[in-house]
Design a protein around this motif. Structure first.
Motif, PDB file in Angstrom:
ATOM      1  N   TYR A  18       0.807  -1.211   0.000  1.00 58.79           N
ATOM      2  CA  TYR A  18       0.000   0.000   0.000  1.00 58.79           C
ATOM      3  C   TYR A  18       0.844   1.267   0.000  1.00 58.79           C
ATOM      4  O   TYR A  18       1.833   1.364   0.727  1.00 58.79           O
ATOM      5  N   THR A  19       0.413   2.206  -0.820  1.00 58.59           N
ATOM      6  CA  THR A  19       0.962   3.555  -0.766  1.00 58.59           C
ATOM      7  C   THR A  19       0.183   4.324   0.293  1.00 58.59           C
ATOM      8  O   THR A  19      -1.046   4.270   0.314  1.00 58.59           O
ATOM      9  N   TRP A  20       0.912   4.997   1.175  1.00 52.75           N
ATOM     10  CA  TRP A  20       0.279   5.852   2.182  1.00 52.75           C
ATOM     11  C   TRP A  20       0.165   7.245   1.596  1.00 52.75           C
ATOM     12  O   TRP A  20       1.166   7.890   1.293  1.00 52.75           O
ATOM     13  N   SER A  21      -1.070   7.700   1.437  1.00 54.36           N
ATOM     14  CA  SER A  21      -1.302   9.051   0.932  1.00 54.36           C
ATOM     15  C   SER A  21      -0.848  10.048   1.994  1.00 54.36           C
ATOM     16  O   SER A  21      -0.593   9.679   3.147  1.00 54.36           O
ATOM     17  N   PRO A  22      -0.759  11.326   1.630  1.00 57.51           N
ATOM     18  CA  PRO A  22      -0.395  12.326   2.641  1.00 57.51           C
ATOM     19  C   PRO A  22      -1.276  12.262   3.878  1.00 57.51           C
ATOM     20  O   PRO A  22      -0.788  12.378   5.003  1.00 57.51           O
ATOM     21  N   LEU A  58      -0.358   9.075   5.866  1.00 55.15           N
ATOM     22  CA  LEU A  58       0.968   9.201   6.462  1.00 55.15           C
ATOM     23  C   LEU A  58       0.955  10.076   7.710  1.00 55.15           C
ATOM     24  O   LEU A  58       1.689   9.828   8.664  1.00 55.15           O
ATOM     25  N   PHE A  67      14.195  -9.938   2.882  1.00 55.40           N
ATOM     26  CA  PHE A  67      13.661  -8.651   3.348  1.00 55.40           C
ATOM     27  C   PHE A  67      13.226  -8.915   4.778  1.00 55.40           C
ATOM     28  O   PHE A  67      12.327  -9.721   5.030  1.00 55.40           O
ATOM     29  N   GLU A 105       4.000  -5.612   3.360  1.00 52.74           N
ATOM     30  CA  GLU A 105       4.982  -4.610   3.788  1.00 52.74           C
ATOM     31  C   GLU A 105       4.314  -3.738   4.837  1.00 52.74           C
ATOM     32  O   GLU A 105       3.194  -3.273   4.638  1.00 52.74           O
ATOM     33  N   ARG A 112      18.958  11.654  11.066  1.00 53.44           N
ATOM     34  CA  ARG A 112      17.659  12.266  11.365  1.00 53.44           C
ATOM     35  C   ARG A 112      17.715  13.780  11.308  1.00 53.44           C
ATOM     36  O   ARG A 112      16.728  14.446  10.955  1.00 53.44           O
ATOM     37  N   ARG A 128      12.898  17.653   5.218  1.00 59.62           N
ATOM     38  CA  ARG A 128      11.437  17.703   5.332  1.00 59.62           C
ATOM     39  C   ARG A 128      10.930  19.133   5.522  1.00 59.62           C
ATOM     40  O   ARG A 128       9.954  19.542   4.899  1.00 59.62           O
ATOM     41  N   ILE A 151       4.255  17.780  -0.632  1.00 61.62           N
ATOM     42  CA  ILE A 151       3.411  17.059   0.323  1.00 61.62           C
ATOM     43  C   ILE A 151       3.981  15.658   0.516  1.00 61.62           C
ATOM     44  O   ILE A 151       4.174  14.916  -0.444  1.00 61.62           O
ATOM     45  N   GLU A 152       4.226  15.308   1.779  1.00 61.34           N
ATOM     46  CA  GLU A 152       4.859  14.011   2.031  1.00 61.34           C
ATOM     47  C   GLU A 152       3.861  12.863   1.967  1.00 61.34           C
ATOM     48  O   GLU A 152       2.730  12.975   2.449  1.00 61.34           O
ATOM     49  N   MET A 153       4.289  11.745   1.412  1.00 62.54           N
ATOM     50  CA  MET A 153       3.523  10.492   1.403  1.00 62.54           C
ATOM     51  C   MET A 153       4.548   9.366   1.442  1.00 62.54           C
ATOM     52  O   MET A 153       5.731   9.626   1.658  1.00 62.54           O
ATOM     53  N   ALA A 154       4.124   8.140   1.274  1.00 68.71           N
ATOM     54  CA  ALA A 154       5.092   7.044   1.323  1.00 68.71           C
ATOM     55  C   ALA A 154       4.641   5.893   0.446  1.00 68.71           C
ATOM     56  O   ALA A 154       3.507   5.429   0.556  1.00 68.71           O
ATOM     57  N   MET A 155       5.536   5.475  -0.437  1.00 70.89           N
ATOM     58  CA  MET A 155       5.222   4.375  -1.352  1.00 70.89           C
ATOM     59  C   MET A 155       5.964   3.111  -0.914  1.00 70.89           C
ATOM     60  O   MET A 155       6.975   3.191  -0.227  1.00 70.89           O
ATOM     61  N   PRO A 156       5.450   1.952  -1.304  1.00 71.50           N
ATOM     62  CA  PRO A 156       6.082   0.703  -0.864  1.00 71.50           C
ATOM     63  C   PRO A 156       7.515   0.544  -1.389  1.00 71.50           C
ATOM     64  O   PRO A 156       7.862   1.041  -2.457  1.00 71.50           O
ATOM     65  N   SER A 157       8.312  -0.198  -0.625  1.00 70.48           N
ATOM     66  CA  SER A 157       9.674  -0.542  -1.048  1.00 70.48           C
ATOM     67  C   SER A 157       9.641  -1.608  -2.127  1.00 70.48           C
ATOM     68  O   SER A 157      10.485  -1.625  -3.017  1.00 70.48           O
ATOM     69  N   PHE A 215       4.602  15.598  -4.772  1.00 68.05           N
ATOM     70  CA  PHE A 215       4.622  14.613  -3.687  1.00 68.05           C
ATOM     71  C   PHE A 215       6.065  14.219  -3.377  1.00 68.05           C
ATOM     72  O   PHE A 215       6.864  14.037  -4.287  1.00 68.05           O
ATOM     73  N   VAL A 256      10.526  10.208   2.075  1.00 73.49           N
ATOM     74  CA  VAL A 256      11.888   9.970   2.569  1.00 73.49           C
ATOM     75  C   VAL A 256      11.919   8.503   2.976  1.00 73.49           C
ATOM     76  O   VAL A 256      11.413   8.140   4.043  1.00 73.49           O
ATOM     77  N   THR A 314      13.673   4.235   2.327  1.00 73.61           N
ATOM     78  CA  THR A 314      14.819   3.386   2.032  1.00 73.61           C
ATOM     79  C   THR A 314      14.744   2.911   0.583  1.00 73.61           C
ATOM     80  O   THR A 314      13.712   2.415   0.152  1.00 73.61           O
ATOM     81  N   PHE A 352      17.077   0.964  -2.791  1.00 69.96           N
ATOM     82  CA  PHE A 352      18.108  -0.059  -3.007  1.00 69.96           C
ATOM     83  C   PHE A 352      18.600   0.009  -4.445  1.00 69.96           C
ATOM     84  O   PHE A 352      17.804   0.069  -5.380  1.00 69.96           O
TER      85      PHE A 352
END
Lengths: 566, 566
Positions: A40-44, A47, A106, A154, B51, B58, B67-73, B132, B135, B137, B139
């Motif tokens: 899953y992508t976490w939207s703003p 997050l 992983f 994940e 950090r 940030r 705008i911060e979000m987070a996508m899967p690794s 978007f 931050v 990890t 590879f």
């Protein structure tokens, strides 16, 4: 945060592919989007919630004396082979081969990596105790990822690992972490319980799970209503029944043409369900076994599997049942088997007299059965049933109640399993090399987000506890005429709230009130303040707590008091 | 933070397996520990620095409207196949097969994932622009991971992706990010330069790299000393020379028995190196090519490879040279080849008269060579050389200087490459479906830590800029007698500094002063304050800036002023 500068995308329709409430609401609120199965992508928006949880976890871990560090996501096979977990972890361990044909995984958990770090860094008991933690992305290759981030592949986990020279010191830190976890879930505003738990694949000597209570929880929990006893139903002990009464009835064969369940048989015979016995046919390492529990009880698979030869048991096939009992399912019992069988009785069954079992003949049961007189004593007598509401609490205080929970935390006293396997030692006060005792402590950070929703929602959407909300408050502006005073008042409120340390959003998107309020209710903002021309004229703001049925007209000071006090 | 409650482990010996200064110092300071090739555990000390960098990144990204979000690794192959990058990325893409035999990769960058998110979330130009970032990890399966976290396989990257209806708006955001990056590196206290760069594998139309300047940097940079022109030497244009002078010399064969380099030939003949021509024999798609640059210049491989047929060129073998020129290396030249060859001349060579080249005969060169008269005009004339210090700046302002840099940031105007490949559209103001233009913006967060050390260190260890230090200040207590007043004074200072917003450590480990100071210098704390019995008696504290040669005796107010001003 001005919402016109943010990215919000809510949906009116309930997504078809989501099964549980939290998954539906996270999709409707636009908190996550699926990239692939279990990813899953976490939207703003999502997050922000995840980060609120992370922050509370970090603050309490720091306050408890744990020290943050970070280990790699990708870890070499050699390390995992030192403890045998490369093979033992099974297909949940996501394996990776790099360009040089070296094997990695992983990481789903980091006992090996932290022990490797420890053995490079520590040499003396004087450096102990120490407790390292990290908040990082983990991976478990679930065979059936589902329920959104509740069971994603994940996920974000906080994992901590402590090292000690003595078992006593491990117990002290275990308690310290137990207390820190209690503070974390309390601060997050969640209803939760810590329960005794099975130590499972990670191994070790003591373990508590922390569960967020929710009707949709996958785990069944039992807890005393009169003490702090609590345990996963998987483990909760069913207290030993009293002594077996004397036989008073004679054995008789009764016709039960359509009655295949204990309930139906009890109804037909006009006797309490507690007088019937349920026979469950299984196959273990040494062949056929008949497990007996009282008609109103259910078999606890974990307890049954702890008996000799039953570690990998399975339900018997109809052919195996016919071969050993000469009957079809629905009429099974321990009397007159066609072959010699092993009978395992729950302790409550072993303490029964004058009971009813299947006759091993379609359409018939046998009543008035008594141990010793009508059939041999059971081969095994053990606690093999699930506790149920109203059972006496194993600690002797009151009776048990049941609840359902979602596991979000786990503390383990690991002992020396990893330090021994990995040859990790420090010198003790006498100069001898000793293996440190270890504890490990996990929190499912991303899972907490979903669990909180399972516990806190209504028809309109999510109802975040204050500490987890994307924003604690939202200033909603109703200003269709573009009145500069209204804009200025809304901006001022937004600014002042944030300056006062209240994380506040400003809904300046220009939506109609209905759509704006529906959005803010769906995404679960705990405190809503409406700024409008009419309110300004009256010198008040419309305030509504997410949990309240009605809005109130309050002045600025009263609004602030409500939000701060919430 | 009391250091007795922290985990510090410094080493006196320089680790044998570290090649560059930052790697050596990070190991000596105990900031990272190697888990496997290119995989590092960040110790509590290292993580504090990481950090600090993340926080600055940030804050500036948020301030710039991203705008911060987070996508899967872990990302599915199908997604990467939509753009062809599954194949194109090559072996640097770490591929993973899950338990269901589905293919995934550990993401090195997220253009595909963010475009997928975008196409699910956006439908109208009214929702744009948007930027978007995350931050997380990443590879890259480097073939030769080395230099510690400078070129690790697993690393922390900030990546941002913007979407626009028009190219103009992309340019505006590109500039916005360029400015944000400038603020980030300025706040981090780093000497850096933004340079024009090749767009490389990610593709796109405009690109700047941000480099931390350090003598050990892998990249050569050219910049004007009189303007803001700066470019990677790979790309920096060598300005066109003036017109070719008339021939004045006659052709003559000169004996150069031992002289195989331009330098040696120029010395023997007593002429400037600028009068000689270097011949580099290469083999391209269409066969043998002789590339000519002036004796004092070097061939720029990137520029040469941009010529037709030379995209995958390699140096010619001795056999190929013998076949085409009839000579051994050291005496090569464009005159009298044995076979017809293609001659590619750098623009400065094409503008030469009366020059010296190899005679294609061992032990001989030819002087007084002139184009047209002695040999045909070059088949190609192009800019194929590296710029050098003193060259005129391509923007016409001043001359170029050279520096070495470590790439830590990169901004790209991608254009529509990804949105077109992935069928990602929004409706424009006229209701037409259009592909949004995209920008992408990366910062190597973990690499910045190493780069900062390459730029800021001395014999004693690391010299962190204030903003990146694990702690801005440290209170060192010298208290062998356990004087309660000294302890109280040190504790008070530690408490007050932190309350004043100065992130301060308290070295209460009880080490001897020499060992304590050496540790604090090695780990690079910018401001050190010593609390001792002697100082207390005098009413002063010993203060020393990490960058200062001497300590000073100051009162509390003066110490605070130094630290705050630092």
């Amino acid at each position: 945060m001005r919402l016109s500068q943010f990215h919000l995308r809510t949906e009116k329709e309930t997504p078809a592919d989501a099964e549980i409430t939290s998954h539906k609401l996270m999709l409707k609120a636009g908190m996550v989007r699926k990239l692939a199965a279990g990813l899953y992508t976490w939207s703003p928006l999502g997050l922000r919630v995840l980060r609120k949880v992370e922050a509370v976890v970090r603050e309490e871990m720091d306050a408890a004396g744990a020290i943050e560090m970070a280990m790699p996501s990708v870890q070499p096979k050699e390390l995992w082979e030192e403890t045998g977990r490369w093979a033992k972890f099974g297909p949940q361990l996501l394996k990776i081969r790099d360009r040089k044909e070296q094997d990695y995984c992983f990481t789903p958990t980091a006992e090996e990596a932290v022990t490797d770090f420890f053995r490079q860094e520590f040499s003396s008991y004087k450096q102990l105790p120490v407790n390292f933690y990290q908040v990082t992305t983990k991976f478990r290759d679930e065979i059936r990822p589902r329920f959104g981030v509740m069971r994603a592949r994940e996920f974000v986990m906080k994992d901590a690992y402590s090292f000690h020279v003595s078992d006593d010191d491990l117990q002290r830190e275990y308690r310290n972490m137990y207390d820190a976890y209690t503070r974390i879930f309390t601060r997050l505003g969640l209803k939760f319980r810590a329960v005794f738990a099975d130590t499972g694949a990670i191994g070790g000597s003591a373990s508590h799970e922390f569960h967020v209570l929710a009707d949709s929880g996958e785990d069944a929990l039992a807890f005393s209503e009169s003490s702090d006893y609590a345990a996963n139903v998987e483990l909760a002990e069913a207290v030993s029944p009293g002594p077996r009464p004397a036989a008073t009835e004679t054995l008789r064969r009764v016709e039960t043409p359509m009655q295949k369940t204990c309930e139906d048989v009890a109804a037909l015979l006009g006797i309490p369900l507690q007088r019937t016995v349920k026979s469950v046919a299984v196959t273990g390492d040494d062949g056929f076994v008949l497990a007996l529990v009282r008609g109103d009880h259910t078999v606890n698979e974990i307890k049954l599997a702890k008996l000799p030869g039953l570690a990998d048991y399975r339900l018997a096939t109809e052919a195996e049942i016919l071969e050993h009992l000469g009957s079809t399912p629905g009429f099974l019992g321990p009397l007159n088997p066609r072959k010699k069988i092993r009978v395992v009785a729950d302790r409550s069954v072993a303490a029964m007299a004058d009971f009813v079992v299947g006759a091993n003949e379609a359409g018939f049961h046998i009543a008035g059965v008594n141990w010793g007189r009508d059939l041999p004593e059971p081969d095994d007598t053990a606690d093999i049933r699930n506790v149920q509401a109203g059972d006496a609490s194993p600690d002797g205080n009151g009776t048990l109640a049941l609840a359902r929970g979602i596991e979000v935390g786990h503390v383990f006293a690991l002992g020396r399993k990893y330090s021994e396997a990995m040859g990790c030692t420090v010198l003790d006060a006498d100069g001898r090399a000793v293996h440190p005792a270890m504890g490990c402590y996990g929190i499912g950070v991303s899972r907490i987000v979903a669990a909180a929703i399972e516990q806190n929602h209504d028809e309109a959407g999510i109802r975040w506890p204050d500490a987890m909300a994307p924003w604690r408050a939202v200033v909603c502006m109703i200003n269709p005429k573009g009145n500069a005073e209204v804009t200025a008042a809304a901006e001022a409120l937004h600014r002042e709230f944030n300056a006062a340390g209240i994380d506040t959003a400003f809904d300046d998107r220009g939506l109609r009130p209905g759509a704006m309020f529906a959005d803010m209710e769906l995404i679960g903002i705990p405190h809503r303040i409406v700024v409008s021309e009419r309110g300004l004229a009256a010198g008040t703001f419309e305030y509504r707590a997410r949990s309240a049925a009605e809005a109130e007209q309050l002045d600025r000071a009263a609004v602030l008091a409500r939000i701060a006090g919430g």
